[in-house]
Design a protein around this motif. Structure first.
Motif, PDB file in Angstrom:
ATOM      1  N   GLU A   1       0.831  -1.208   0.000  1.00 17.81           N
ATOM      2  CA  GLU A   1       0.000   0.000   0.000  1.00 17.81           C
ATOM      3  C   GLU A   1       0.862   1.255   0.000  1.00 17.81           C
ATOM      4  O   GLU A   1       0.565   2.225  -0.703  1.00 17.81           O
ATOM      5  CB  GLU A   1      -0.931   0.000   1.212  1.00 17.81           C
ATOM      6  CG  GLU A   1      -1.872   1.196   1.254  1.00 17.81           C
ATOM      7  CD  GLU A   1      -2.838   1.137   2.421  1.00 17.81           C
ATOM      8  OE1 GLU A   1      -3.688   2.039   2.512  1.00 17.81           O
ATOM      9  OE2 GLU A   1      -2.747   0.206   3.236  1.00 17.81           O
ATOM     10  N   ALA A   2       1.933   1.238   0.769  1.00 21.29           N
ATOM     11  CA  ALA A   2       2.799   2.419   0.874  1.00 21.29           C
ATOM     12  C   ALA A   2       3.775   2.528  -0.296  1.00 21.29           C
ATOM     13  O   ALA A   2       4.109   3.639  -0.726  1.00 21.29           O
ATOM     14  CB  ALA A   2       3.571   2.371   2.196  1.00 21.29           C
ATOM     15  N   ASN A   3       4.231   1.383  -0.803  1.00 16.02           N
ATOM     16  CA  ASN A   3       5.292   1.389  -1.814  1.00 16.02           C
ATOM     17  C   ASN A   3       5.061   0.279  -2.841  1.00 16.02           C
ATOM     18  O   ASN A   3       5.814  -0.698  -2.892  1.00 16.02           O
ATOM     19  CB  ASN A   3       6.653   1.191  -1.144  1.00 16.02           C
ATOM     20  CG  ASN A   3       7.017   2.316  -0.205  1.00 16.02           C
ATOM     21  OD1 ASN A   3       7.396   3.397  -0.619  1.00 16.02           O
ATOM     22  ND2 ASN A   3       6.881   2.060   1.090  1.00 16.02           N
ATOM     23  N   PRO A   4       4.060   0.422  -3.695  1.00 15.67           N
ATOM     24  CA  PRO A   4       3.775  -0.639  -4.659  1.00 15.67           C
ATOM     25  C   PRO A   4       4.927  -0.916  -5.615  1.00 15.67           C
ATOM     26  O   PRO A   4       5.071  -2.044  -6.100  1.00 15.67           O
ATOM     27  CB  PRO A   4       2.538  -0.122  -5.409  1.00 15.67           C
ATOM     28  CG  PRO A   4       2.515   1.353  -5.167  1.00 15.67           C
ATOM     29  CD  PRO A   4       3.104   1.543  -3.805  1.00 15.67           C
TER      30      PRO A   4
ATOM     31  N   ILE B   1     -10.770  -3.687   4.010  1.00 10.53           N
ATOM     32  CA  ILE B   1     -11.263  -2.648   4.916  1.00 10.53           C
ATOM     33  C   ILE B   1     -10.124  -1.889   5.593  1.00 10.53           C
ATOM     34  O   ILE B   1     -10.290  -0.753   6.045  1.00 10.53           O
ATOM     35  CB  ILE B   1     -12.222  -3.266   5.962  1.00 10.53           C
ATOM     36  CG1 ILE B   1     -13.035  -2.178   6.660  1.00 10.53           C
ATOM     37  CG2 ILE B   1     -11.440  -4.115   6.978  1.00 10.53           C
ATOM     38  CD1 ILE B   1     -14.136  -2.726   7.544  1.00 10.53           C
ATOM     39  N   LYS B   2      -8.947  -2.499   5.640  1.00  9.84           N
ATOM     40  CA  LYS B   2      -7.797  -1.866   6.287  1.00  9.84           C
ATOM     41  C   LYS B   2      -7.062  -0.909   5.348  1.00  9.84           C
ATOM     42  O   LYS B   2      -6.190  -0.157   5.792  1.00  9.84           O
ATOM     43  CB  LYS B   2      -6.824  -2.939   6.774  1.00  9.84           C
ATOM     44  CG  LYS B   2      -7.379  -3.807   7.888  1.00  9.84           C
ATOM     45  CD  LYS B   2      -6.598  -5.085   8.081  1.00  9.84           C
ATOM     46  CE  LYS B   2      -5.175  -4.863   8.508  1.00  9.84           C
ATOM     47  NZ  LYS B   2      -4.499  -6.151   8.825  1.00  9.84           N
ATOM     48  N   ARG B   3      -7.373  -0.931   4.051  1.00 13.09           N
ATOM     49  CA  ARG B   3      -6.613  -0.170   3.068  1.00 13.09           C
ATOM     50  C   ARG B   3      -7.152   1.240   2.878  1.00 13.09           C
ATOM     51  O   ARG B   3      -8.357   1.439   2.750  1.00 13.09           O
ATOM     52  CB  ARG B   3      -6.622  -0.879   1.706  1.00 13.09           C
ATOM     53  CG  ARG B   3      -6.124  -2.297   1.743  1.00 13.09           C
ATOM     54  CD  ARG B   3      -4.633  -2.386   2.022  1.00 13.09           C
ATOM     55  NE  ARG B   3      -4.370  -3.538   2.884  1.00 13.09           N
ATOM     56  CZ  ARG B   3      -3.566  -3.495   3.928  1.00 13.09           C
ATOM     57  NH1 ARG B   3      -2.936  -2.376   4.235  1.00 13.09           N
ATOM     58  NH2 ARG B   3      -3.382  -4.558   4.667  1.00 13.09           N
ATOM     59  N   LYS B   4      -6.248   2.207   2.868  1.00 11.51           N
ATOM     60  CA  LYS B   4      -6.606   3.585   2.521  1.00 11.51           C
ATOM     61  C   LYS B   4      -6.417   3.843   1.035  1.00 11.51           C
ATOM     62  O   LYS B   4      -7.059   4.723   0.464  1.00 11.51           O
ATOM     63  CB  LYS B   4      -5.758   4.560   3.334  1.00 11.51           C
ATOM     64  CG  LYS B   4      -6.013   4.500   4.831  1.00 11.51           C
ATOM     65  CD  LYS B   4      -5.130   5.475   5.597  1.00 11.51           C
ATOM     66  CE  LYS B   4      -5.383   5.392   7.093  1.00 11.51           C
ATOM     67  NZ  LYS B   4      -4.491   6.322   7.854  1.00 11.51           N
ATOM     68  N   ARG B   5      -5.512   3.083   0.437  1.00 13.40           N
ATOM     69  CA  ARG B   5      -5.285   3.188  -1.006  1.00 13.40           C
ATOM     70  C   ARG B   5      -5.398   1.800  -1.626  1.00 13.40           C
ATOM     71  O   ARG B   5      -4.809   0.850  -1.122  1.00 13.40           O
ATOM     72  CB  ARG B   5      -3.902   3.781  -1.301  1.00 13.40           C
ATOM     73  CG  ARG B   5      -3.786   5.254  -0.918  1.00 13.40           C
ATOM     74  CD  ARG B   5      -2.450   5.823  -1.363  1.00 13.40           C
ATOM     75  NE  ARG B   5      -1.340   5.254  -0.606  1.00 13.40           N
ATOM     76  CZ  ARG B   5      -0.066   5.572  -0.814  1.00 13.40           C
ATOM     77  NH1 ARG B   5       0.265   6.419  -1.787  1.00 13.40           N
ATOM     78  NH2 ARG B   5       0.880   5.028  -0.073  1.00 13.40           N
ATOM     79  N   ILE B   6      -6.151   1.732  -2.712  1.00 10.84           N
ATOM     80  CA  ILE B   6      -6.429   0.460  -3.377  1.00 10.84           C
ATOM     81  C   ILE B   6      -5.918   0.531  -4.809  1.00 10.84           C
ATOM     82  O   ILE B   6      -6.139   1.524  -5.508  1.00 10.84           O
ATOM     83  CB  ILE B   6      -7.943   0.159  -3.390  1.00 10.84           C
ATOM     84  CG1 ILE B   6      -8.532   0.195  -1.965  1.00 10.84           C
ATOM     85  CG2 ILE B   6      -8.224  -1.167  -4.060  1.00 10.84           C
ATOM     86  CD1 ILE B   6      -8.075  -0.918  -1.079  1.00 10.84           C
ATOM     87  N   LEU B   7      -5.258  -0.520  -5.249  1.00 14.02           N
ATOM     88  CA  LEU B   7      -4.830  -0.587  -6.635  1.00 14.02           C
ATOM     89  C   LEU B   7      -6.043  -0.691  -7.557  1.00 14.02           C
ATOM     90  O   LEU B   7      -7.116  -1.141  -7.142  1.00 14.02           O
ATOM     91  CB  LEU B   7      -3.931  -1.804  -6.842  1.00 14.02           C
ATOM     92  CG  LEU B   7      -2.564  -1.756  -6.161  1.00 14.02           C
ATOM     93  CD1 LEU B   7      -1.916  -3.137  -6.188  1.00 14.02           C
ATOM     94  CD2 LEU B   7      -1.661  -0.729  -6.828  1.00 14.02           C
TER      95      LEU B   7
END
Length: 243
Positions: A123-126, A157-163
């Protein structure tokens, strides 16, 4: 340096065996023996800390835990290495160390707890993680194939950014009919979590490919669908499979 690593391993293994109430089990495929400590006990041991961690720089701590993970015979010791890095933000050096732990993974518990770490890092560094997931997606090792999907989101549900949907589903489609049990479960898990982010796109994908999904993957993918949608998908699956 090697002596320090060996001493760290000895310290944590002795503490783990002292806390155990049963002798080590027979070894697993990759040599892990279980002493059947409950998860809260194992987490508490990590939280209490060990003398060998005092004053270590992050890179040295990662090298120490890597040595422990790669060389311990105790499942619960390897899990302490994983728990140490849960809820931490990995830098690139740490990720390049911890990504190697999937090579020794041989159980769903280690795999799923590694997924928590990998998904947070993705999530932080794809750009650090996705190239490795691409390599794992068609690896001979089934735990790598599973990780290349489950580690995308773990729990959405835990993700703020989604691919984007197209990126996520591109890791799932090649493995839809993988006959490994845990890869199949990973397919279902990941479809379920992608559905939580992209319901319309995921349902369209499932309608198109529903006959390819293995039974254990199918049950996991559809377990959270509403009753009417699940009935529709069930009927479509039977139709496409000729049943």
């Amino acid at each position: 340096m090697h002596d320090r690593f060996k001493q760290a391993l000895s310290t944590i293994e002795e503490a783990t065996l002292a806390a155990a109430s049963s002798p080590p089990s027979e070894p697993s495929v990759n040599g892990f023996r279980r002493v059947h400590l409950r998860v809260p006990v194992v987490r508490k041991m990590v939280k209490a800390g060990y003398p060998f961690l005092a004053g270590l720089a992050r890179a040295d701590a990662a090298r120490t835990w890597h040595y422990i993970f790669q060389n311990t015979q105790l499942y619960e010791v390897a899990h302490q290495a994983i728990y140490y890095y849960q809820y931490k933000t990995l830098n690139k050096t740490e990720f390049n160390t911890l990504r190697q732990w999937i090579n020794r993974c041989d159980c769903w518990e280690h795999s799923d707890d590694l997924s928590k770490i990998y998904a947070d890092t993705l999530e932080a560094n794809p750009d650090w993680v996705l190239p490795w997931f691409r390599k794992w997606n068609d690896a001979a090792n089934p735990w790598k194939r599973r990780q290349s999907m489950v580690g995308l989101l773990e729990y959405a549900i835990k993700r703020k950014r989604i691919l984007p949907f197209d990126v996520l589903i591109s890791f799932v489609e090649p493995l839809l009919d993988d006959d490994d049990y845990y890869v199949g479960k990973g397919v279902g898990w990941t479809l379920r979590e992608i559905y939580n982010c992209y319901p319309d796109e995921t349902l369209a994908f499932m309608r198109q490919h529903i006959a390819r999904i293995t039974p254990n993957g199918y049950s996991a993918a559809t377990e959270k669908l509403d009753k009417a949608t699940k009935a529709e998908i069930n009927a479509l699956r039977k139709q496409q499979r000729g049943r």
